[in-house]
Design a protein around this motif. Structure first.
Motif, PDB file in Angstrom:
ATOM      1  N   GLY A   1       0.816  -1.202   0.000  1.00  0.00           N
ATOM      2  CA  GLY A   1       0.000   0.000   0.000  1.00  0.00           C
ATOM      3  C   GLY A   1       0.851   1.253   0.000  1.00  0.00           C
ATOM      4  O   GLY A   1       2.027   1.229   0.374  1.00  0.00           O
ATOM      5  N   ALA A   2       0.264   2.350  -0.452  1.00  0.00           N
ATOM      6  CA  ALA A   2       0.939   3.645  -0.476  1.00  0.00           C
ATOM      7  C   ALA A   2      -0.112   4.738  -0.458  1.00  0.00           C
ATOM      8  O   ALA A   2      -1.273   4.515  -0.839  1.00  0.00           O
ATOM      9  CB  ALA A   2       1.834   3.773  -1.709  1.00  0.00           C
ATOM     10  N   LEU A   3       0.266   5.923   0.000  1.00  0.00           N
ATOM     11  CA  LEU A   3      -0.647   7.060   0.025  1.00  0.00           C
ATOM     12  C   LEU A   3      -0.708   7.698  -1.355  1.00  0.00           C
ATOM     13  O   LEU A   3       0.315   7.843  -2.037  1.00  0.00           O
ATOM     14  CB  LEU A   3      -0.198   8.085   1.058  1.00  0.00           C
ATOM     15  N   GLY A   4      -1.910   8.073  -1.766  1.00  0.00           N
ATOM     16  CA  GLY A   4      -2.043   8.691  -3.077  1.00  0.00           C
ATOM     17  C   GLY A   4      -3.448   9.203  -3.320  1.00  0.00           C
ATOM     18  O   GLY A   4      -4.310   9.191  -2.435  1.00  0.00           O
ATOM     19  N   LYS A   5      -3.687   9.659  -4.561  1.00  0.00           N
ATOM     20  CA  LYS A   5      -4.975  10.234  -4.954  1.00  0.00           C
ATOM     21  C   LYS A   5      -5.474   9.562  -6.217  1.00  0.00           C
ATOM     22  O   LYS A   5      -4.695   9.198  -7.095  1.00  0.00           O
ATOM     23  CB  LYS A   5      -4.838  11.744  -5.202  1.00  0.00           C
TER      24      LYS A   5
ATOM     25  N   ALA B   1      -4.823   5.812   1.600  1.00  0.00           N
ATOM     26  CA  ALA B   1      -4.131   4.559   1.299  1.00  0.00           C
ATOM     27  C   ALA B   1      -4.655   3.955  -0.004  1.00  0.00           C
ATOM     28  O   ALA B   1      -5.866   3.857  -0.213  1.00  0.00           O
ATOM     29  CB  ALA B   1      -4.317   3.570   2.448  1.00  0.00           C
ATOM     30  N   GLN B   2      -3.732   3.576  -0.883  1.00  0.00           N
ATOM     31  CA  GLN B   2      -4.057   2.941  -2.148  1.00  0.00           C
ATOM     32  C   GLN B   2      -3.331   1.602  -2.225  1.00  0.00           C
ATOM     33  O   GLN B   2      -2.204   1.461  -1.755  1.00  0.00           O
ATOM     34  CB  GLN B   2      -3.619   3.826  -3.327  1.00  0.00           C
ATOM     35  N   LEU B   3      -3.986   0.641  -2.829  1.00  0.00           N
ATOM     36  CA  LEU B   3      -3.383  -0.682  -2.974  1.00  0.00           C
ATOM     37  C   LEU B   3      -2.347  -0.662  -4.093  1.00  0.00           C
ATOM     38  O   LEU B   3      -2.605  -0.152  -5.188  1.00  0.00           O
ATOM     39  CB  LEU B   3      -4.459  -1.724  -3.273  1.00  0.00           C
ATOM     40  N   THR B   4      -1.163  -1.209  -3.819  1.00  0.00           N
ATOM     41  CA  THR B   4      -0.091  -1.251  -4.805  1.00  0.00           C
ATOM     42  C   THR B   4       0.470  -2.668  -4.877  1.00  0.00           C
ATOM     43  O   THR B   4       0.091  -3.541  -4.099  1.00  0.00           O
ATOM     44  CB  THR B   4       1.041  -0.265  -4.454  1.00  0.00           C
ATOM     45  N   LEU B   5       1.376  -2.862  -5.819  1.00  0.00           N
ATOM     46  CA  LEU B   5       1.994  -4.169  -6.019  1.00  0.00           C
ATOM     47  C   LEU B   5       3.506  -4.032  -5.912  1.00  0.00           C
ATOM     48  O   LEU B   5       4.119  -3.246  -6.638  1.00  0.00           O
ATOM     49  CB  LEU B   5       1.622  -4.728  -7.401  1.00  0.00           C
ATOM     50  N   ASP B   6       4.092  -4.799  -5.001  1.00  0.00           N
ATOM     51  CA  ASP B   6       5.548  -4.860  -4.887  1.00  0.00           C
ATOM     52  C   ASP B   6       6.051  -6.035  -5.718  1.00  0.00           C
ATOM     53  O   ASP B   6       5.526  -7.149  -5.607  1.00  0.00           O
ATOM     54  CB  ASP B   6       5.977  -5.039  -3.429  1.00  0.00           C
ATOM     55  N   ILE B   7       7.072  -5.784  -6.536  1.00  0.00           N
ATOM     56  CA  ILE B   7       7.676  -6.828  -7.353  1.00  0.00           C
ATOM     57  C   ILE B   7       9.129  -6.955  -6.937  1.00  0.00           C
ATOM     58  O   ILE B   7       9.885  -5.981  -6.976  1.00  0.00           O
ATOM     59  CB  ILE B   7       7.566  -6.497  -8.849  1.00  0.00           C
ATOM     60  N   TYR B   8       9.505  -8.145  -6.511  1.00  0.00           N
ATOM     61  CA  TYR B   8      10.865  -8.398  -6.049  1.00  0.00           C
ATOM     62  C   TYR B   8      11.606  -9.223  -7.094  1.00  0.00           C
ATOM     63  O   TYR B   8      11.062 -10.169  -7.668  1.00  0.00           O
ATOM     64  CB  TYR B   8      10.844  -9.137  -4.708  1.00  0.00           C
ATOM     65  N   PHE B   9      12.866  -8.856  -7.318  1.00  0.00           N
ATOM     66  CA  PHE B   9      13.692  -9.533  -8.315  1.00  0.00           C
ATOM     67  C   PHE B   9      14.742 -10.387  -7.603  1.00  0.00           C
ATOM     68  O   PHE B   9      15.581  -9.867  -6.870  1.00  0.00           O
ATOM     69  CB  PHE B   9      14.364  -8.509  -9.232  1.00  0.00           C
ATOM     70  N   LEU B  10      14.679 -11.679  -7.829  1.00  0.00           N
ATOM     71  CA  LEU B  10      15.611 -12.616  -7.222  1.00  0.00           C
ATOM     72  C   LEU B  10      16.915 -12.663  -8.019  1.00  0.00           C
ATOM     73  O   LEU B  10      16.999 -12.093  -9.123  1.00  0.00           O
ATOM     74  CB  LEU B  10      14.963 -14.000  -7.152  1.00  0.00           C
ATOM     75  N   PRO B  11      17.953 -13.306  -7.479  1.00  0.00           N
ATOM     76  CA  PRO B  11      19.254 -13.303  -8.163  1.00  0.00           C
ATOM     77  C   PRO B  11      19.227 -13.824  -9.604  1.00  0.00           C
ATOM     78  O   PRO B  11      20.039 -13.413 -10.431  1.00  0.00           O
ATOM     79  CB  PRO B  11      20.117 -14.204  -7.271  1.00  0.00           C
ATOM     80  N   ASN B  12      18.290 -14.729  -9.927  1.00  0.00           N
ATOM     81  CA  ASN B  12      18.244 -15.277 -11.280  1.00  0.00           C
ATOM     82  C   ASN B  12      17.317 -14.509 -12.211  1.00  0.00           C
ATOM     83  O   ASN B  12      17.003 -14.979 -13.317  1.00  0.00           O
ATOM     84  CB  ASN B  12      17.804 -16.743 -11.238  1.00  0.00           C
TER      85      ASN B  12
END
Length: 212
Positions: free
Chosen positions: A57-61, A71-82
């Motif tokens: 989540g993050a604050l936004g308009k 609060a707005q719903l967001t997506l975190d994308i994590y990049f692994l070593p490969n």
């Protein structure tokens, strides 16, 4: 380190092809409502591409007249070593300029053809929580993850809220016509279910029809 980097560059085409095969199979299984099997294929695609998704989540308009950030719903994308090497900033800028040019001459359908009186064209976040630039196969995986989520959850306003960050991530850096239009079709379905967004959905649907 140089040898490892060279090996990653050489393995990219095969890595993307294997991931694409898993994604296509997952989409076919989702159309057949075989959700457990689709989940296995999506997990395999994530493992091949070295990606991990997490709701955040993050604050936004969202609207033009909104004064306070909420609060707005967001997506975190994590990049692994490969994971695939990240596109450079210069590459991302070039892609976005190219997308604008292709939209203006009709090679890439625009997201909307007009201004909405209330809604912002894009959600504005105060902490720069924008989706990272993704390669086309990663965008396809993001869309497939959203499609799987849509199949798993009941048809409800909260479901649409959870799907929106996946669509935003897939539309972040337009590269391929196929990926861009697929993400637009998902966005049209989501926006058409909301009274305040139906006008924008109709404009995007018109752009898709014109593109065909």
């Amino acid at each position: 380190d140089d040898a490892a980097a060279a090996h990653r560059r050489d393995s990219q085409p095969w890595q993307q092809l294997v991931a694409l095969a898993h994604i296509e199979l997952a989409q076919a299984l989702l159309r057949s409502r075989k959700l457990p099997q689709a989940a296995v294929e999506l997990a395999a695609a994530r493992a091949v591409l070295g990606l991990r998704f997490s709701a955040s989540g993050a604050l936004g308009k969202r609207t033009k007249h909104q004064e306070a950030d909420v609060a707005q719903l967001t997506l975190d994308i994590y990049f692994l070593p490969n994971s695939l090497p990240r596109p450079s900033a210069e590459d991302v800028d070039q892609v976005r300029r190219s997308a604008e040019a292709r939209s203006s001459i009709g090679h890439l359908p625009p997201l909307s053809n007009g201004e909405d009186e209330t809604l912002l064209a894009e959600m504005q976040l105060i902490d720069s929580h924008s989706p990272p630039p993704l390669w086309p196969v990663e965008q396809l995986l993001t869309l497939a993850e959203g499609t799987y989520l849509r199949a798993m959850l009941p048809q409800h306003e909260s479901t649409h809220e959870q799907l929106e960050p996946y669509v935003r991530a897939a539309l972040g850096t337009p590269r391929w016509w196929a990926v861009h239009t697929a993400a637009m079709r998902v966005k049209v379905r989501l926006d058409s279910a909301r009274t305040r967004r139906r006008h924008m959905a109709l404009m995007m649907l018109e752009a898709l029809f014109r593109d065909v």
